[in-house]
Design a protein around this motif. Structure first.
Motif, PDB file in Angstrom:
ATOM      1  N   VAL A 186       0.867  -1.257  -0.112  1.00 25.69           N
ATOM      2  CA  VAL A 186       0.029  -0.162  -0.021  1.00 25.69           C
ATOM      3  C   VAL A 186       0.922   1.315   0.007  1.00 25.69           C
ATOM      4  O   VAL A 186       1.943   1.349   0.591  1.00 25.69           O
ATOM      5  CB  VAL A 186      -0.883  -0.017   1.254  1.00 25.69           C
ATOM      6  N   ARG A 187       0.428   2.142  -0.800  1.00 23.69           N
ATOM      7  CA  ARG A 187       1.060   3.599  -0.694  1.00 23.69           C
ATOM      8  C   ARG A 187       0.026   4.521  -0.570  1.00 23.69           C
ATOM      9  O   ARG A 187      -1.249   4.307  -1.126  1.00 23.69           O
ATOM     10  CB  ARG A 187       1.851   3.843  -1.997  1.00 23.69           C
ATOM     11  N   VAL A 188       0.376   5.623   0.159  1.00 24.11           N
ATOM     12  CA  VAL A 188      -0.712   6.935   0.059  1.00 24.11           C
ATOM     13  C   VAL A 188      -0.302   7.917  -0.777  1.00 24.11           C
ATOM     14  O   VAL A 188       0.603   8.565  -0.574  1.00 24.11           O
ATOM     15  CB  VAL A 188      -0.940   7.268   1.738  1.00 24.11           C
ATOM     16  N   VAL A 189      -1.377   8.071  -1.772  1.00 24.83           N
ATOM     17  CA  VAL A 189      -1.465   9.343  -2.498  1.00 24.83           C
ATOM     18  C   VAL A 189      -2.737   9.899  -2.657  1.00 24.83           C
ATOM     19  O   VAL A 189      -3.692   9.357  -2.937  1.00 24.83           O
ATOM     20  CB  VAL A 189      -0.828   8.918  -4.042  1.00 24.83           C
ATOM     21  N   PRO A 190      -2.601  11.310  -2.181  1.00 20.58           N
ATOM     22  CA  PRO A 190      -4.136  11.751  -2.160  1.00 20.58           C
ATOM     23  C   PRO A 190      -4.512  12.129  -3.492  1.00 20.58           C
ATOM     24  O   PRO A 190      -3.976  12.248  -4.587  1.00 20.58           O
ATOM     25  CB  PRO A 190      -3.918  12.975  -1.179  1.00 20.58           C
ATOM     26  N   CYS A 191      -5.889  12.685  -3.483  1.00 18.77           N
ATOM     27  CA  CYS A 191      -6.568  12.922  -4.655  1.00 18.77           C
ATOM     28  C   CYS A 191      -6.042  14.487  -4.505  1.00 18.77           C
ATOM     29  O   CYS A 191      -5.417  15.101  -3.584  1.00 18.77           O
ATOM     30  CB  CYS A 191      -7.996  13.178  -4.499  1.00 18.77           C
ATOM     31  N   GLY A 192      -5.996  15.228  -5.816  1.00 21.91           N
ATOM     32  CA  GLY A 192      -5.410  16.669  -5.820  1.00 21.91           C
ATOM     33  C   GLY A 192      -6.825  17.551  -6.159  1.00 21.91           C
ATOM     34  O   GLY A 192      -7.880  17.388  -6.693  1.00 21.91           O
ATOM     35  N   VAL A 193      -6.278  18.797  -6.612  1.00 19.23           N
ATOM     36  CA  VAL A 193      -7.173  20.043  -6.721  1.00 19.23           C
ATOM     37  C   VAL A 193      -6.316  20.859  -7.678  1.00 19.23           C
ATOM     38  O   VAL A 193      -5.123  21.032  -7.793  1.00 19.23           O
ATOM     39  CB  VAL A 193      -7.568  20.861  -5.535  1.00 19.23           C
ATOM     40  N   ASP A 194      -7.030  21.382  -8.758  1.00 18.26           N
ATOM     41  CA  ASP A 194      -6.418  22.414  -9.668  1.00 18.26           C
ATOM     42  C   ASP A 194      -6.197  23.750  -9.120  1.00 18.26           C
ATOM     43  O   ASP A 194      -7.238  24.347  -9.102  1.00 18.26           O
ATOM     44  CB  ASP A 194      -7.114  22.374 -11.060  1.00 18.26           C
ATOM     45  N   THR A 195      -4.905  23.926  -8.601  1.00 16.70           N
ATOM     46  CA  THR A 195      -4.878  25.383  -7.829  1.00 16.70           C
ATOM     47  C   THR A 195      -4.808  26.335  -8.787  1.00 16.70           C
ATOM     48  O   THR A 195      -4.436  27.502  -8.440  1.00 16.70           O
ATOM     49  CB  THR A 195      -3.537  25.098  -6.975  1.00 16.70           C
ATOM     50  N   ASP A 196      -4.854  26.230 -10.147  1.00 20.50           N
ATOM     51  CA  ASP A 196      -5.065  27.268 -10.866  1.00 20.50           C
ATOM     52  C   ASP A 196      -6.361  27.674 -11.234  1.00 20.50           C
ATOM     53  O   ASP A 196      -6.662  28.905 -11.459  1.00 20.50           O
ATOM     54  CB  ASP A 196      -4.337  26.948 -12.354  1.00 20.50           C
ATOM     55  N   VAL A 197      -7.135  26.759 -11.239  1.00 22.64           N
ATOM     56  CA  VAL A 197      -8.612  27.063 -11.329  1.00 22.64           C
ATOM     57  C   VAL A 197      -9.279  27.464  -9.890  1.00 22.64           C
ATOM     58  O   VAL A 197     -10.118  28.258  -9.804  1.00 22.64           O
ATOM     59  CB  VAL A 197      -9.458  25.766 -11.918  1.00 22.64           C
ATOM     60  N   PHE A 198      -8.934  26.495  -8.819  1.00 20.95           N
ATOM     61  CA  PHE A 198      -9.715  26.858  -7.584  1.00 20.95           C
ATOM     62  C   PHE A 198      -8.804  27.741  -6.894  1.00 20.95           C
ATOM     63  O   PHE A 198      -7.558  27.245  -6.152  1.00 20.95           O
ATOM     64  CB  PHE A 198     -10.022  25.397  -6.963  1.00 20.95           C
ATOM     65  N   THR A 199      -8.873  28.705  -6.750  1.00 20.54           N
ATOM     66  CA  THR A 199      -7.928  29.779  -6.304  1.00 20.54           C
ATOM     67  C   THR A 199      -8.989  30.852  -5.433  1.00 20.54           C
ATOM     68  O   THR A 199      -9.877  31.174  -5.978  1.00 20.54           O
ATOM     69  CB  THR A 199      -7.018  30.317  -7.364  1.00 20.54           C
ATOM     70  N   PRO A 200      -8.451  31.474  -4.465  1.00 19.32           N
ATOM     71  CA  PRO A 200      -9.187  32.662  -3.871  1.00 19.32           C
ATOM     72  C   PRO A 200      -9.426  33.862  -4.493  1.00 19.32           C
ATOM     73  O   PRO A 200     -10.200  34.427  -4.594  1.00 19.32           O
ATOM     74  CB  PRO A 200      -8.122  33.015  -2.698  1.00 19.32           C
ATOM     75  N   ARG A 201      -8.656  33.752  -5.715  1.00 22.02           N
ATOM     76  CA  ARG A 201      -8.926  35.138  -6.835  1.00 22.02           C
ATOM     77  C   ARG A 201      -9.706  34.664  -7.832  1.00 22.02           C
ATOM     78  O   ARG A 201      -9.714  33.532  -8.293  1.00 22.02           O
ATOM     79  CB  ARG A 201      -7.542  35.435  -7.534  1.00 22.02           C
ATOM     80  N   GLY A 202     -10.648  35.524  -8.107  1.00 23.21           N
ATOM     81  CA  GLY A 202     -11.633  34.987  -9.167  1.00 23.21           C
ATOM     82  C   GLY A 202     -13.031  35.693  -8.939  1.00 23.21           C
ATOM     83  O   GLY A 202     -13.575  36.244  -7.974  1.00 23.21           O
ATOM     84  N   PRO A 203     -13.847  35.521  -9.898  1.00 16.72           N
ATOM     85  CA  PRO A 203     -15.372  35.970  -9.768  1.00 16.72           C
ATOM     86  C   PRO A 203     -16.163  35.036  -8.836  1.00 16.72           C
ATOM     87  O   PRO A 203     -15.648  33.876  -8.278  1.00 16.72           O
ATOM     88  CB  PRO A 203     -15.906  35.434 -11.014  1.00 16.72           C
ATOM     89  N   ARG A 204     -16.831  35.721  -8.033  1.00 16.31           N
ATOM     90  CA  ARG A 204     -17.678  35.102  -7.067  1.00 16.31           C
ATOM     91  C   ARG A 204     -19.151  35.264  -7.422  1.00 16.31           C
ATOM     92  O   ARG A 204     -19.725  36.242  -7.903  1.00 16.31           O
ATOM     93  CB  ARG A 204     -17.709  35.800  -5.585  1.00 16.31           C
ATOM     94  N   THR A 205     -20.014  33.893  -7.194  1.00 17.27           N
ATOM     95  CA  THR A 205     -21.393  34.061  -7.266  1.00 17.27           C
ATOM     96  C   THR A 205     -21.950  34.740  -6.318  1.00 17.27           C
ATOM     97  O   THR A 205     -21.742  34.534  -5.101  1.00 17.27           O
ATOM     98  CB  THR A 205     -22.136  32.623  -7.624  1.00 17.27           C
ATOM     99  N   ASP A 206     -23.116  35.853  -6.620  1.00 16.95           N
ATOM    100  CA  ASP A 206     -23.739  36.360  -5.609  1.00 16.95           C
ATOM    101  C   ASP A 206     -24.823  35.546  -5.271  1.00 16.95           C
ATOM    102  O   ASP A 206     -25.783  35.360  -5.640  1.00 16.95           O
ATOM    103  CB  ASP A 206     -24.608  37.626  -6.464  1.00 16.95           C
ATOM    104  N   LEU A 207     -24.639  35.077  -3.632  1.00 22.38           N
ATOM    105  CA  LEU A 207     -25.532  34.050  -3.051  1.00 22.38           C
ATOM    106  C   LEU A 207     -26.420  34.993  -2.315  1.00 22.38           C
ATOM    107  O   LEU A 207     -27.050  34.284  -1.483  1.00 22.38           O
ATOM    108  CB  LEU A 207     -24.809  32.959  -2.378  1.00 22.38           C
ATOM    109  N   GLY A 208     -26.361  36.177  -2.316  1.00 19.20           N
ATOM    110  CA  GLY A 208     -27.449  36.931  -1.434  1.00 19.20           C
ATOM    111  C   GLY A 208     -26.578  37.493  -0.138  1.00 19.20           C
ATOM    112  O   GLY A 208     -25.409  37.275  -0.237  1.00 19.20           O
TER     113      GLY A 208
END
Length: 406
Positions: A186-208
């Motif tokens: 067994v080896r442990v390798v986590p799932c990942g995330v696209d840190t170029d797409v999922f970033t604090p910077r960028g548009p925000r949906t207005d949820l009210g």
């Protein structure tokens, strides 16, 4: 390196959010792209679901998707695919005899059966990722578990016959050891995330008007959205946005009834299915991402929220135990405990400074440990180790739970 990814039901080309389309599809597609970007040639084998699908589709530079003719060319629930896995395996074996990959990486237990059958005929090395274990599903869902009765025994077979099992979190290693799988495979390798797409910077949906809680995922009971709805009674100023699932799905109708029963229907908004493209902006529009499933093999949505700089309150299960650091990037709570969840959310929302601190730390953690290039590098190292062991240049060493991302 020539890499075969085998993902029998979870095509990297699928629209995310359907009944059998979720984290595994994202994982296979992103890992394949990241490995190709590192110079490898990747072919993803998935089952043909329509007579109109071409045999080969280019997904990205260095990545090709091949539609395998196994069973009728129609969309079938994944739980109905076991009967077609021998055909899938024979098709792979025929193609690999003339053009074998250096390593095959199967995803989900049925892919493991087909891949191991092809490997027996061709000598190809096999790495396997389960994405979910039948023992865990049966423990939590009981009679509602629709998996084939052969699943648990087949998973044990796959785990023992693969050259290596690539677990996605430390909790999965513990589950594999309950199956008496030797730790050295067994080896442990986590799932990942696209840190170029999922970033604090960028548009925000207005949820009210805030504060806004977001629950995002497939519309199935085990995702625990009912717990979040019931917890809303203890967070009187908050509103909840539920994203995922198509209109008319039984689970969404049930959740709407639960909201009415607990007197919080006026503070809940059901968005339905959200396109993958719109997810980052949606997440950024929330104050807190709430993910409290009964069980979770890994949990990509909380990781995506972390990468967007959004604090996460999650159930203390599965991969959440690795990704969410309590008191640093968010909070962990017991599953199916609405009052505990409500108190945690109320206290967190009462402290804007804490929300900011958690969000900043969450984004830093996601970038540091879970970018897809880092995940691909670690996966590549596992492949190298397997191939070296095959040629006698190195042996496999014991793995300890908790050797995933820090």
């Amino acid at each position: 390196m020539r890499i075969a990814m085998v993902s029998e039901h979870a095509s990297p080309l699928a629209t995310i959010g359907g009944t059998d389309a979720g984290g595994q599809n994202v994982h296979v597609a992103a890992l394949s792209r990241a490995l190709a970007a590192r110079g490898h040639e990747v072919v993803v084998y998935t089952r043909r679901q329509s007579p109109d699908q071409p045999e080969r589709v280019r997904l990205a530079p260095g990545v090709t998707v091949v539609h395998v003719p196994a069973g009728p060319p129609v969309v079938l629930p994944k739980d109905d695919l076991l009967a077609w896995m021998p055909d899938f395996g024979r098709w792979l074996a025929r193609h690999w005899r003339t053009a074998p990959p250096d390593v095959a990486h199967s995803h989900f237990w049925m892919s493991g059966l087909a891949t191991l059958a092809a490997a027996r005929d061709t000598g190809v090395a096999v790495a396997h990722t389960f994405h979910a274990l039948g023992t865990v599903k049966r423990r939590h869902q009981g009679a509602a578990d629709t998996s084939p009765r052969e699943r648990v025994g087949a998973e044990t077979l796959v785990a023992r016959q693969a050259d290596v099992v690539v677990a996605t979190c430390a909790d999965e290693v513990s589950e594999l050891r309950r199956m008496r799988l030797s730790g050295h495979t067994v080896r442990v390798v986590p799932c990942g995330v696209d840190t170029d797409v999922f970033t604090p910077r960028g548009p925000r949906t207005d949820l009210g008007e805030g504060p806004v809680l977001l629950a995002l995922g497939r519309a199935v009971p085990r995702k625990g959205v009912e717990t979040t709805i019931r917890a809303l009674r203890y967070v009187p100023d908050a509103r909840l946005v539920v994203a995922g699932g198509a209109p008319g799905e039984p689970e969404l109708d049930r959740l709407a009834r639960v909201a009415g029963m607990y007197g919080v229907a006026d503070r809940i908004r059901f968005l339905g299915q959200v396109s993958r493209h719109d997810v980052p902006a949606l997440v950024r529009g929330a104050d807190v991402l709430v993910s409290v499933p009964w069980y979770e093999p890994f949990g990509i949505v909380p990781l995506e929220a972390m990468a967007c700089g959004v604090p996460v309150v999650a159930s203390a299960v599965g991969g959440h135990l690795d990704t969410v650091v309590p008191g640093v990037t968010g909070l962990l709570v017991p599953p199916r405990a609405p009052e505990v969840l409500g108190r945690a959310l109320r206290d967190l929302l009462a402290s804007p400074a804490l929300l900011t601190s958690y969000g900043t730390a969450a984004a830093e953690r996601a970038r540091a440990h879970y970018g897809w290039d880092r995940v691909a590098s670690r996966t590549e190292a596992v492949y190298d180790e397997v191939l070296a062991a095959r040629t006698g240049e190195a042996g496999m060493v014991a793995v300890r739970p908790g050797t995933g991302a820090a």
